[in-house]
Design a protein around this motif. Structure first.
Motif, PDB file in Angstrom:
ATOM      1  N   LEU A 117       0.823  -1.205   0.000  1.00  0.00           N
ATOM      2  CA  LEU A 117       0.000   0.000   0.000  1.00  0.00           C
ATOM      3  C   LEU A 117       0.861   1.262   0.000  1.00  0.00           C
ATOM      4  O   LEU A 117       1.873   1.339   0.695  1.00  0.00           O
ATOM      5  CB  LEU A 117      -0.936   0.004   1.213  1.00  0.00           C
ATOM      6  N   LYS A 118       0.412   2.240  -0.776  1.00  0.00           N
ATOM      7  CA  LYS A 118       1.121   3.508  -0.896  1.00  0.00           C
ATOM      8  C   LYS A 118       0.128   4.663  -0.802  1.00  0.00           C
ATOM      9  O   LYS A 118      -1.083   4.473  -0.948  1.00  0.00           O
ATOM     10  CB  LYS A 118       1.862   3.582  -2.239  1.00  0.00           C
ATOM     11  N   SER A 119       0.648   5.845  -0.582  1.00  0.00           N
ATOM     12  CA  SER A 119      -0.195   7.037  -0.545  1.00  0.00           C
ATOM     13  C   SER A 119      -0.971   7.161  -1.853  1.00  0.00           C
ATOM     14  O   SER A 119      -0.410   6.973  -2.947  1.00  0.00           O
ATOM     15  CB  SER A 119       0.683   8.278  -0.343  1.00  0.00           C
ATOM     16  N   LEU A 155      -9.069   1.818  11.468  1.00  0.00           N
ATOM     17  CA  LEU A 155      -7.914   1.771  10.581  1.00  0.00           C
ATOM     18  C   LEU A 155      -7.820   3.040   9.736  1.00  0.00           C
ATOM     19  O   LEU A 155      -6.709   3.509   9.422  1.00  0.00           O
ATOM     20  CB  LEU A 155      -8.011   0.539   9.687  1.00  0.00           C
ATOM     21  N   ARG A 156      -8.978   3.591   9.374  1.00  0.00           N
ATOM     22  CA  ARG A 156      -8.980   4.836   8.600  1.00  0.00           C
ATOM     23  C   ARG A 156      -8.262   5.960   9.349  1.00  0.00           C
ATOM     24  O   ARG A 156      -7.545   6.762   8.747  1.00  0.00           O
ATOM     25  CB  ARG A 156     -10.426   5.253   8.285  1.00  0.00           C
ATOM     26  N   LEU A 157      -8.431   6.012  10.663  1.00  0.00           N
ATOM     27  CA  LEU A 157      -7.754   7.026  11.475  1.00  0.00           C
ATOM     28  C   LEU A 157      -6.240   6.857  11.427  1.00  0.00           C
ATOM     29  O   LEU A 157      -5.485   7.818  11.309  1.00  0.00           O
ATOM     30  CB  LEU A 157      -8.244   6.948  12.925  1.00  0.00           C
ATOM     31  N   ASP A 158      -5.772   5.612  11.525  1.00  0.00           N
ATOM     32  CA  ASP A 158      -4.338   5.358  11.557  1.00  0.00           C
ATOM     33  C   ASP A 158      -3.682   5.479  10.187  1.00  0.00           C
ATOM     34  O   ASP A 158      -2.499   5.820  10.082  1.00  0.00           O
ATOM     35  CB  ASP A 158      -4.065   3.959  12.123  1.00  0.00           C
ATOM     36  N   TRP A 159      -4.442   5.182   9.137  1.00  0.00           N
ATOM     37  CA  TRP A 159      -3.868   5.239   7.790  1.00  0.00           C
ATOM     38  C   TRP A 159      -3.963   6.620   7.147  1.00  0.00           C
ATOM     39  O   TRP A 159      -3.332   6.855   6.118  1.00  0.00           O
ATOM     40  CB  TRP A 159      -4.562   4.213   6.887  1.00  0.00           C
ATOM     41  N   ALA A 160      -4.713   7.529   7.761  1.00  0.00           N
ATOM     42  CA  ALA A 160      -4.895   8.858   7.166  1.00  0.00           C
ATOM     43  C   ALA A 160      -3.550   9.559   6.976  1.00  0.00           C
ATOM     44  O   ALA A 160      -3.302  10.196   5.937  1.00  0.00           O
ATOM     45  CB  ALA A 160      -5.816   9.702   8.038  1.00  0.00           C
ATOM     46  N   ILE A 166      -9.671   4.619   3.139  1.00  0.00           N
ATOM     47  CA  ILE A 166     -10.501   3.433   3.354  1.00  0.00           C
ATOM     48  C   ILE A 166     -11.961   3.796   3.109  1.00  0.00           C
ATOM     49  O   ILE A 166     -12.441   4.819   3.599  1.00  0.00           O
ATOM     50  CB  ILE A 166     -10.340   2.868   4.777  1.00  0.00           C
ATOM     51  N   THR A 167     -12.629   2.969   2.352  1.00  0.00           N
ATOM     52  CA  THR A 167     -14.071   3.090   2.149  1.00  0.00           C
ATOM     53  C   THR A 167     -14.744   1.859   2.734  1.00  0.00           C
ATOM     54  O   THR A 167     -14.317   0.736   2.464  1.00  0.00           O
ATOM     55  CB  THR A 167     -14.408   3.196   0.653  1.00  0.00           C
ATOM     56  N   CYS A 168     -15.766   2.073   3.536  1.00  0.00           N
ATOM     57  CA  CYS A 168     -16.550   0.953   4.066  1.00  0.00           C
ATOM     58  C   CYS A 168     -17.884   0.905   3.335  1.00  0.00           C
ATOM     59  O   CYS A 168     -18.589   1.913   3.247  1.00  0.00           O
ATOM     60  CB  CYS A 168     -16.759   1.091   5.574  1.00  0.00           C
TER      61      CYS A 168
END
Length: 246
Positions: A117-119, A155-160, A166-168
């Motif tokens: 995974l990348k930006s 996970l969206r918070l940590d990956w931001a 992330i889309t749910c």
């Protein structure tokens, strides 16, 4: 060229997504356990690369996904299963099976893809509208999908900060081999073609959460906003199996 990886691509929503993305000219990595179904997809679309593995097996999942034929920018984690608890009689083995694929299988897949995974990449996680409201017989399935929704939001918070979105996705009833097994009424059911179109549109817009079909999922979400006591009474009235008299 646009590139996507899809888990659970051997049937239902995942299979339709793989077909539709390939039709749009995307390069597709289609993942699943059913080798024959994966080969069928590949035979229909030269742009589909099949990857056969069991995502509940962490070692197999890490090994297979460690080397990919190309790096997708869109990752759709769609694989899942469903079993129901009958009459409120707990079945711990059934619960474990559902959690194993819906929650731990998802965690296995995320661990396996995270080195790639990348930006700018987007990861779509398919949950269920069932996570929004407690329903009869859904102790295992609903609990697993509630865990999926929480995992995605956290996970969206940590990956931001990494620039990974992330889309749910929260579908209602979709006509798939899983829902064919259901013996209860499924209001406002949609086809896999409709589901695929909704998901592809939502991901193209880059929204964080989206629900479909709109009217049914809005009803469930509104019920889910009520106090628990009201939810309980309404769910019993409209969704609980009726008592039988001898």
């Amino acid at each position: 060229m646009s590139r996507v990886l899809i888990t659970g691509a051997t049937s239902g929503i995942g299979k339709q997504l793989a077909h539709d993305y390939a039709q749009q000219g995307w390069q597709v990595i289609a993942c699943g356990r059913n080798e024959a179904a994966l080969n069928e997809l590949r035979d229909k679309h030269a742009s589909i690369t099949p990857l056969q593995f069991d995502l509940t097996d962490i070692d197999q999942t890490l090994a297979i996904l460690s080397e990919l034929p190309f790096t997708p920018t869109l990752w759709i984690l769609n694989a899942g299963g469903c079993e129901y608890i009958d009459d409120g009689v707990m079945d711990a083995k059934l619960m474990a099976r559902v959690m194993q694929i819906n929650v731990l299988g998802l965690a296995n897949t995320i661990e396996a893809i995270q080195p790639h995974l990348k930006s700018g990449h987007r990861v779509a996680i398919v949950g269920s509208i069932a996570s929004e409201l407690a329903l009869p017989r859904a102790e295992a399935y609903g609990a697993s999908k509630a865990a999926v929704g929480y995992l995605a939001r956290s996970l969206r918070l940590d990956w931001a900060r990494k620039g990974i979105d992330i889309t749910c996705v929260f579908p209602g009833f979709v006509a798939t081999p899983l829902t064919e097994k259901n013996t209860f009424e499924m209001p406002m059911m949609i086809s896999v073609e409709h589901a695929s179109q909704s998901i592809r549109k939502g991901l193209e817009k880059g929204v964080a959460n989206f629900y479909f079909p709109a009217r049914f999922t809005w009803i469930i979400r509104l019920l889910g906003m009520l106090p628990y006591g009201w939810q309980y009474r309404l769910a019993r009235r409209f969704f609980a199996p009726k008592r039988t008299t001898s």
